[in-house]
Design an enzyme around this catalytic site. Structure first.
Site, PDB file in Angstrom:
ATOM      1  N   SER A   1       0.811  -1.223   0.000  1.00  0.00           N
ATOM      2  CA  SER A   1       0.000   0.000   0.000  1.00  0.00           C
ATOM      3  C   SER A   1       0.842   1.271   0.000  1.00  0.00           C
ATOM      4  O   SER A   1       0.306   2.358  -0.251  1.00  0.00           O
ATOM      5  CB  SER A   1      -0.917   0.021   1.229  1.00  0.00           C
ATOM      6  OG  SER A   1      -1.781  -1.094   1.250  1.00  0.00           O
TER       7      SER A   1
ATOM      8  N   HIS B   1     -19.559  -5.684  18.665  1.00  0.00           N
ATOM      9  CA  HIS B   1     -19.654  -6.981  19.335  1.00  0.00           C
ATOM     10  C   HIS B   1     -20.769  -6.956  20.375  1.00  0.00           C
ATOM     11  O   HIS B   1     -21.035  -5.922  21.000  1.00  0.00           O
ATOM     12  CB  HIS B   1     -18.341  -7.306  20.063  1.00  0.00           C
ATOM     13  CG  HIS B   1     -17.201  -7.646  19.155  1.00  0.00           C
ATOM     14  ND1 HIS B   1     -17.334  -7.834  17.810  1.00  0.00           N
ATOM     15  CD2 HIS B   1     -15.875  -7.842  19.432  1.00  0.00           C
ATOM     16  CE1 HIS B   1     -16.155  -8.117  17.278  1.00  0.00           C
ATOM     17  NE2 HIS B   1     -15.254  -8.130  18.235  1.00  0.00           N
TER      18      HIS B   1
ATOM     19  N   GLN C   1     -19.513 -11.923  18.007  1.00  0.00           N
ATOM     20  CA  GLN C   1     -18.510 -10.992  17.522  1.00  0.00           C
ATOM     21  C   GLN C   1     -18.646 -10.725  16.024  1.00  0.00           C
ATOM     22  O   GLN C   1     -18.709 -11.634  15.212  1.00  0.00           O
ATOM     23  CB  GLN C   1     -17.111 -11.515  17.855  1.00  0.00           C
ATOM     24  CG  GLN C   1     -16.884 -11.586  19.358  1.00  0.00           C
ATOM     25  CD  GLN C   1     -15.518 -12.115  19.747  1.00  0.00           C
ATOM     26  OE1 GLN C   1     -15.413 -12.956  20.627  1.00  0.00           O
ATOM     27  NE2 GLN C   1     -14.463 -11.632  19.111  1.00  0.00           N
TER      28      GLN C   1
ATOM     29  N   CYS D   1     -10.625  -6.519  22.015  1.00  0.00           N
ATOM     30  CA  CYS D   1     -11.879  -5.796  21.869  1.00  0.00           C
ATOM     31  C   CYS D   1     -13.010  -6.416  22.692  1.00  0.00           C
ATOM     32  O   CYS D   1     -13.828  -5.696  23.289  1.00  0.00           O
ATOM     33  CB  CYS D   1     -12.268  -5.726  20.395  1.00  0.00           C
ATOM     34  SG  CYS D   1     -12.258  -7.308  19.530  1.00  0.00           S
TER      35      CYS D   1
END
Length: 395
Positions: A52, A253, A167, A140
């Site tokens: 990238s 989530h 999730q 998370c």
């Protein structure tokens, strides 16, 4: 809320900020979060993989070019966010944060379980940062649950947790989102649904398998919830059993939690405690069918909690509840930016956190000492010369 309080504080700066993994879902969210919270960004460096590097992207800070990462380039920043995998962090994080280096906030699992590295949710344990220049962001799933559970733990002493997670695909990053969306297109076109990122096709399916399986039958994702909850809450006595499940939602989530406490607690007492908690919104109105849902929690800083009820198994010491939170924010970008805000705000009067300024300050002090010595020597030489001339005149 805590996040608003930090934002309203007198923030020093500007700070040069670097994001490693800037082309991914978390990296892009970090840029948005920095801008949304008016973090005092000076120069913004966006590091990506060779694939990238060189591409130009439009951000809230104008057009930016993705740069190829190097430790030397990252060390020029004041704050470095690592939105990368654990292998990358293990290889480079400590080198970036080495002597006179920047603050490094790592979103991977590389250092979460290292006793020398603080694992931080600012509303809960910002004190654990201390003088560390390398700080770990939690998983998370852990972060979303912790926001709702912390106010309950403070008042009623949490002892046991049984958690089932739901999730979203974005928990696997941008490739997870792309695979879910492509799978839905394949299904709608009557084609075979393919999978690469997930172990099985995700559309119209649920996968009770996130991360690798361990010897005891739990997955590593499930083990993370145990280890990280104990470390963040600073209480190794809390017992946790988790079943982590991937579901075909795009973002945010959800978690069904059964919590057992060291004392009796009613649903109403729990709601009041959580309503006072930082970063938590109680959404629990059965009459209006209001409860936490991914569609509503997506894009929100606060974690939603609802469906609070007395446990039919554990009685007065047990509660069942449902939590939902945007894992790209609370479980990643927002939490990382809050850590940076806490560090920079609390150390606004100290040069320790601004390595370049601290180094320049040391150089200036050394230069001052040198010049002081030079001036003293010149003054002494002048006095000797004056005396010598006076002696010569007397002769």
């Amino acid at each position: 809320s805590f996040a608003t309080t930090i934002r309203c504080g007198k923030m020093p700066g500007p700070f040069d900020v670097a994001i490693c993994g800037a082309s991914g879902a978390v990296g892009a969210e970090l840029v948005e979060c920095l801008h949304k919270r008016s973090f005092p960004v000076g120069k913004l460096l966006l590091f990506t993989s060779p694939r990238s590097a060189g591409q130009t992207v439009h951000t809230k800070y104008g057009a930016k070019t993705f740069e190829l990462f190097s430790v030397a380039a990252a060390r020029k920043a004041d704050v470095v966010f690592l939105a990368v995998d654990g292998d990358f962090s293990r290889e480079h994080a400590k080198a970036i944060a080495a002597a006179r280096g920047p603050i490094v906030i790592d979103n991977s699992s590389a250092f979460r379980y290292d006793p020398q590295v603080p694992l931080v949710v600012p509303e809960i344990n910002k004190h654990s940062i201390g003088s560390s220049k390398l700080i770990a962001n939690p998983n998370c799933t852990t972060a979303v649950a912790a926001m709702a559970l912390w106010p309950l733990h403070r008042e009623f002493k949490l002892e046991k947790l049984i958690i089932s997670t739901y999730q979203a695909a974005s928990g696997a990053g941008q490739p997870g989102i792309d695979e879910l969306e492509e799978g839905l297109r394949q299904w709608a076109a009557g084609k075979e649904v393919t999978n690469k990122k997930f172990v099985h096709p995700l559309p119209f399916n649920v996968l009770p398998h996130i991360d690798k399986f361990l010897e005891d039958g739990y997955t590593k994702e499930e083990w993370k919830v145990l280890a990280e909850t104990q470390k963040i809450f600073e209480d190794p006595s809390i017992k946790v059993s988790c079943t982590a499940v991937r579901v075909p939602t795009r973002r945010a989530h959800a978690e069904a939690i059964t919590a057992v406490f060291g004392m009796d607690v009613t649903p109403e007492e729990a709601r009041k405690a959580m309503a006072k908690g930082e970063g938590v919104e109680v959404v629990d109105d059965r009459a209006s069918n209001r409860y936490p849902m991914p569609l509503n929690a997506s894009g929100k800083d606060d974690v939603e909690v609802g469906r609070v009820r007395q446990s039919s198994v554990f009685g007065m010491r047990g509660l069942d509840l449902f939590v939902c939170g945007d894992q790209l924010l609370r479980g990643a970008a927002l939490n990382a930016v809050l850590i940076a805000e806490v560090v920079m705000l609390e150390d606004a009067q100290s040069l320790r956190r601004r390595p370049q300024l601290a180094y320049k300050g040391k150089l200036l002090r050394k230069q001052f000492v040198v010049w002081a010595l030079v001036l003293a020597l010149l003054a002494a030489a002048y006095q000797l010369l004056t005396r010598a001339l006076q002696a010569a005149q007397e002769l």
